[in-house]
Design a protein around this motif. Structure first.
Motif, short mmCIF file in Angstrom:
data_model
loop_
_atom_site.label_atom_id
_atom_site.label_comp_id
_atom_site.label_asym_id
_atom_site.label_seq_id
_atom_site.Cartn_x
_atom_site.Cartn_y
_atom_site.Cartn_z
N ARG A 1 27.22 -18.75 -15.48
CA ARG A 1 25.79 -18.52 -15.22
C ARG A 1 25.02 -18.55 -16.54
O ARG A 1 25.51 -18.08 -17.57
N ASP A 2 23.82 -19.13 -16.50
CA ASP A 2 22.96 -19.12 -17.68
C ASP A 2 21.53 -18.80 -17.25
O ASP A 2 21.20 -18.85 -16.06
N ASN A 3 20.71 -18.45 -18.21
CA ASN A 3 19.29 -18.17 -17.93
C ASN A 3 18.41 -19.26 -18.52
O ASN A 3 17.32 -19.01 -19.03
N GLY A 4 18.93 -20.51 -18.44
CA GLY A 4 18.23 -21.66 -19.01
C GLY A 4 17.18 -22.24 -18.08
O GLY A 4 16.64 -21.54 -17.21
N PRO A 5 16.89 -23.54 -18.21
CA PRO A 5 15.77 -24.15 -17.48
C PRO A 5 16.02 -24.32 -15.99
O PRO A 5 15.09 -24.48 -15.21
N GLY A 6 17.30 -24.31 -15.57
CA GLY A 6 17.59 -24.49 -14.14
C GLY A 6 17.28 -25.90 -13.67
O GLY A 6 17.02 -26.80 -14.46
N PHE A 7 17.30 -26.08 -12.35
CA PHE A 7 17.01 -27.40 -11.77
C PHE A 7 16.54 -27.21 -10.34
O PHE A 7 16.67 -26.14 -9.75
N ASP A 8 15.98 -28.27 -9.79
CA ASP A 8 15.47 -28.25 -8.43
C ASP A 8 16.65 -28.38 -7.46
O ASP A 8 17.42 -29.34 -7.52
N MET A 9 16.80 -27.42 -6.54
CA MET A 9 17.93 -27.43 -5.63
C MET A 9 17.92 -28.64 -4.69
O MET A 9 18.95 -28.98 -4.11
N GLU A 10 16.80 -29.29 -4.54
CA GLU A 10 16.77 -30.50 -3.72
C GLU A 10 17.60 -31.62 -4.35
O GLU A 10 18.00 -32.56 -3.66
N LEU A 11 17.86 -31.50 -5.63
CA LEU A 11 18.65 -32.52 -6.34
C LEU A 11 20.11 -32.11 -6.52
O LEU A 11 20.87 -32.83 -7.15
N ALA A 12 20.48 -30.95 -5.95
CA ALA A 12 21.83 -30.42 -6.18
C ALA A 12 22.91 -31.36 -5.67
O ALA A 12 24.03 -31.37 -6.19
N GLY A 13 22.62 -32.15 -4.64
CA GLY A 13 23.62 -33.05 -4.08
C GLY A 13 24.08 -34.12 -5.03
O GLY A 13 25.15 -34.71 -4.86
N LYS A 14 23.30 -34.41 -6.07
CA LYS A 14 23.65 -35.45 -7.04
C LYS A 14 24.46 -34.91 -8.22
O LYS A 14 24.98 -35.69 -9.01
N LEU A 15 24.54 -33.59 -8.33
CA LEU A 15 25.13 -33.01 -9.53
C LEU A 15 26.57 -33.44 -9.76
O LEU A 15 26.98 -33.69 -10.90
N PHE A 16 27.36 -33.52 -8.69
CA PHE A 16 28.79 -33.73 -8.84
C PHE A 16 29.21 -35.16 -8.55
O PHE A 16 30.40 -35.45 -8.42
N LEU A 17 28.24 -36.06 -8.45
CA LEU A 17 28.55 -37.48 -8.28
C LEU A 17 28.73 -38.12 -9.66
O LEU A 17 27.97 -37.84 -10.58
N PRO A 18 29.74 -38.97 -9.82
CA PRO A 18 29.96 -39.59 -11.13
C PRO A 18 28.82 -40.50 -11.54
O PRO A 18 28.25 -41.22 -10.72
N PHE A 19 28.47 -40.41 -12.81
CA PHE A 19 27.46 -41.26 -13.44
C PHE A 19 26.04 -41.02 -12.89
O PHE A 19 25.18 -41.88 -13.01
N GLN A 20 25.84 -39.85 -12.28
CA GLN A 20 24.51 -39.49 -11.79
C GLN A 20 23.94 -38.41 -12.69
O GLN A 20 24.63 -37.44 -13.02
N ARG A 21 22.68 -38.55 -13.06
CA ARG A 21 22.03 -37.55 -13.90
C ARG A 21 20.71 -37.18 -13.27
O ARG A 21 20.04 -38.03 -12.66
N LEU A 22 20.33 -35.92 -13.41
CA LEU A 22 19.09 -35.47 -12.81
C LEU A 22 17.89 -36.10 -13.52
O LEU A 22 17.93 -36.33 -14.73
N PRO A 23 16.83 -36.40 -12.77
CA PRO A 23 15.63 -36.99 -13.39
C PRO A 23 15.09 -36.11 -14.50
O PRO A 23 15.05 -34.88 -14.39
N GLY A 24 14.68 -36.74 -15.59
CA GLY A 24 14.09 -36.01 -16.71
C GLY A 24 15.10 -35.44 -17.68
O GLY A 24 14.72 -34.80 -18.66
N THR A 25 16.40 -35.66 -17.42
CA THR A 25 17.42 -35.14 -18.31
C THR A 25 17.39 -35.87 -19.65
O THR A 25 17.44 -37.09 -19.70
N LYS A 26 17.32 -35.09 -20.74
CA LYS A 26 17.28 -35.68 -22.07
C LYS A 26 18.56 -35.42 -22.85
O LYS A 26 18.71 -35.89 -23.98
N VAL A 27 19.48 -34.67 -22.26
CA VAL A 27 20.74 -34.37 -22.93
C VAL A 27 21.63 -35.60 -22.91
O VAL A 27 21.73 -36.30 -21.89
N GLU A 28 22.29 -35.88 -24.03
CA GLU A 28 23.17 -37.05 -24.11
C GLU A 28 24.38 -36.87 -23.21
O GLU A 28 24.87 -35.76 -22.99
#
Length: 291
Positions: A227-254
């Motif tokens: 658990r972290d207290n960081g920026p979080g994400f929109d739960m509507e996009l949670a289905g994409k989290l565990f798919l290979p080569f999928q990244r959430l929109p707006g992600t700037k992390v390498e």
């Protein structure tokens, strides 16, 4: 010449033949006696064994179907990566080569080294991507060697490595002690590397970041969480989290979008599941169970 005629059957012979025919008729129409209690129990036991075997076969077929579906998803993602990411690097390299060829003699001496450096960095990116694909593939095909594993100790080791870098953000970590599971220690190290590492990456340089590793109960099973207290994400996009080569929109992390897919695959190979809960700007929690 006199002909011998067959003798006429006697009454005694006819009676014997009649009795034999009657016994044959009765044996053909006789109702079979019910089985004994012992025989009935044996038959019931055999039926139960066959039912269990059938259920096991159905479960194996269902698992094989799920694995086939997951393999198809991975294959589609792999094809997309080859067609998009690798081609993008190749086009960049090709473009710089054309630029170098188009330069005049004086410009070529000045610009070539600069362009060649970009070409070199492009080849390194391609190499890293290929290594990532190979690592992801090895997770699917390697053996799972279960033993008693101290996840708390592994989490402490992960945190120690993450905080050794001189420019590492000074986060606060809380690691619950004594979390023991029956699992493959090497694969679970990969799980915690990704989950704790992602928490650090996505929190960035925020102030007052707290990252926690602990255990709770979910649906009657032990569930570990990061658990972290960081920026979080929109739960509507949670289905994409565990798919290979999928990244959430707006992600700037390498990254290549492979870390959480690797986590999901490892957890699934241990008979468990992984999921995430979050609220925008209020942190995120990643849970996983193991059977």
């Amino acid at each position: 010449m006199a002909v011998n005629r067959p003798e006429k059957p006697t009454d005694e012979f006819l009676e014997l033949r009649h009795q034999a025919e009657e016994q044959v008729r009765l044996s053909n129409t006789r109702v079979q006696a019910p089985p004994s209690r012992e025989e009935a129990l044996r038959l019931v036991h055999e039926l139960q064994v066959h039912q269990i075997e059938l259920q096991m076969q159905n479960a194996q077929l269902a698992q094989a179907r799920d694995e086939l579906e997951a393999a198809n998803i991975d294959l589609e993602a792999f094809n997309y990566t080859l067609a998009h990411d690798l081609r993008q690097h190749l086009m960049t390299i090709n473009g710089y080569c054309q630029l170098i060829q188009s330069l005049s003699g004086a410009e070529r001496a000045e610009k070539s080294l600069e362009y060649l450096e970009d070409v070199y960095q492009g080849t390194l990116s391609m190499s890293r991507l290929i290594d990532t694909l190979l690592e992801f593939s090895s997770v699917a095909n390697g053996e799972v060697s279960r033993q008693s594993v101290d996840l708390s100790a592994i989490a402490e080791a992960v945190v120690a490595e993450l905080t050794q870098a001189a420019d590492a953000p000074r986060y606060t970590f809380h690691i619950a002690p004594g979390i023991l599971v029956d699992a493959d220690p090497d694969l679970l190290r990969v799980v915690l590397d990704n989950l704790i590492g992602n928490a650090c990456k996505y929190c960035g340089n925020r102030e007052g970041v707290v990252i926690e590793f602990g255990v709770t109960s979910a649906c009657g099973k032990q569930a570990c969480f990061v658990r972290d207290n960081g920026p979080g994400f929109d739960m509507e996009l949670a289905g994409k989290l565990f798919l290979p080569f999928q990244r959430l929109p707006g992600t700037k992390v390498e990254g290549h979008g492979i870390g959480l897919a690797t986590v999901e695959r490892i957890v699934r190979r241990h008979g468990g599941r992984v999921w995430a809960e979050s609220e925008k700007s209020k942190g995120a929690t990643f849970f996983f169970t193991l059977d």
